[in-house]
Design a protein around this motif. Structure first.
Motif, short mmCIF file in Angstrom:
data_model
loop_
_atom_site.label_atom_id
_atom_site.label_comp_id
_atom_site.label_asym_id
_atom_site.label_seq_id
_atom_site.Cartn_x
_atom_site.Cartn_y
_atom_site.Cartn_z
N THR A 261 0.83 -1.20 0.00
CA THR A 261 0.00 0.00 0.00
C THR A 261 0.87 1.25 0.00
O THR A 261 0.62 2.20 -0.75
N TRP A 262 1.90 1.25 0.84
CA TRP A 262 2.81 2.39 0.93
C TRP A 262 3.50 2.64 -0.40
O TRP A 262 3.59 3.76 -0.88
N LYS A 263 3.97 1.56 -1.02
CA LYS A 263 4.66 1.70 -2.31
C LYS A 263 3.71 2.14 -3.41
O LYS A 263 4.08 2.90 -4.31
N ARG A 264 2.47 1.66 -3.36
CA ARG A 264 1.48 2.05 -4.37
C ARG A 264 1.19 3.54 -4.27
O ARG A 264 1.07 4.23 -5.29
N LYS A 265 1.07 4.06 -3.04
CA LYS A 265 0.82 5.49 -2.87
C LYS A 265 1.99 6.31 -3.42
O LYS A 265 1.79 7.33 -4.09
N ALA A 266 3.21 5.87 -3.13
CA ALA A 266 4.39 6.59 -3.61
C ALA A 266 4.46 6.56 -5.13
O ALA A 266 4.78 7.57 -5.77
N ALA A 267 4.16 5.42 -5.73
CA ALA A 267 4.20 5.30 -7.18
C ALA A 267 3.15 6.20 -7.82
O ALA A 267 3.40 6.83 -8.86
N ARG A 268 1.98 6.29 -7.21
CA ARG A 268 0.91 7.14 -7.74
C ARG A 268 1.31 8.61 -7.69
O ARG A 268 1.08 9.37 -8.64
N GLN A 269 1.91 9.03 -6.58
CA GLN A 269 2.36 10.42 -6.45
C GLN A 269 3.45 10.74 -7.48
O GLN A 269 3.46 11.82 -8.06
N ALA A 270 4.35 9.80 -7.68
CA ALA A 270 5.41 10.00 -8.67
C ALA A 270 4.83 10.12 -10.07
O ALA A 270 5.27 10.95 -10.89
N GLU A 271 3.82 9.32 -10.35
CA GLU A 271 3.16 9.37 -11.66
C GLU A 271 2.47 10.71 -11.86
O GLU A 271 2.55 11.31 -12.95
N LYS A 272 1.80 11.21 -10.82
CA LYS A 272 1.14 12.51 -10.91
C LYS A 272 2.14 13.63 -11.13
O LYS A 272 1.92 14.54 -11.93
N ALA A 273 3.27 13.58 -10.41
CA ALA A 273 4.29 14.62 -10.54
C ALA A 273 4.88 14.61 -11.95
O ALA A 273 5.10 15.68 -12.54
N LEU A 274 5.14 13.44 -12.48
CA LEU A 274 5.69 13.34 -13.83
C LEU A 274 4.69 13.86 -14.86
O LEU A 274 5.05 14.58 -15.79
N SER A 275 3.43 13.54 -14.67
CA SER A 275 2.39 13.99 -15.58
C SER A 275 2.27 15.52 -15.55
O SER A 275 2.15 16.17 -16.59
N LEU A 276 2.32 16.09 -14.34
CA LEU A 276 2.24 17.54 -14.21
C LEU A 276 3.45 18.20 -14.87
O LEU A 276 3.31 19.19 -15.59
N GLY A 277 4.62 17.63 -14.66
CA GLY A 277 5.82 18.17 -15.28
C GLY A 277 5.74 18.15 -16.79
O GLY A 277 6.11 19.11 -17.47
N LYS A 278 5.24 17.05 -17.34
CA LYS A 278 5.10 16.95 -18.79
C LYS A 278 4.10 17.98 -19.32
O LYS A 278 4.33 18.60 -20.36
N SER A 279 2.99 18.17 -18.62
CA SER A 279 1.98 19.11 -19.08
C SER A 279 2.49 20.55 -19.00
O SER A 279 2.18 21.37 -19.85
N VAL A 280 3.30 20.85 -17.98
CA VAL A 280 3.87 22.18 -17.88
C VAL A 280 4.84 22.42 -19.04
O VAL A 280 4.84 23.49 -19.65
N LEU A 281 5.64 21.44 -19.36
CA LEU A 281 6.60 21.60 -20.46
C LEU A 281 5.92 21.76 -21.81
O LEU A 281 6.40 22.50 -22.67
N THR A 282 4.80 21.07 -22.00
CA THR A 282 4.11 21.17 -23.29
C THR A 282 3.17 22.37 -23.34
O THR A 282 2.68 22.73 -24.41
N GLY A 283 2.90 23.00 -22.18
CA GLY A 283 2.01 24.15 -22.14
C GLY A 283 0.55 23.80 -22.06
O GLY A 283 -0.31 24.63 -22.29
#
Length: 58
Positions: free
Chosen positions: A19-41
């Motif tokens: 459960t702990w690892k799943r939460k961390a993986a989900r947060q990492a996925e969200k952060a990466l997605s946000l970073g990609k969207s910021v870079l693409t505008g």
């Protein structure tokens, strides 16, 4: 008198760890997605200063 606690089973331990690892993986996925969207505008719910706005203020 102090009594030792009962040992936690392997399945409970593994479930908590998963459960702990799943939460961390989900947060990492969200952060990466946000970073990609910021870079693409394409980001809509995240505001940040851009180079254009900084030049307009000067």
């Amino acid at each position: 008198m102090a009594v030792p606690k009962k040992k936690t089973s392997k399945s409970k331990r593994n479930h908590r760890k998963a459960t702990w690892k799943r939460k961390a993986a989900r947060q990492a996925e969200k952060a990466l997605s946000l970073g990609k969207s910021v870079l693409t505008g394409r980001s809509k719910g995240f505001s940040y200063p851009t180079d254009d706005e900084e030049e307009d203020e000067d």
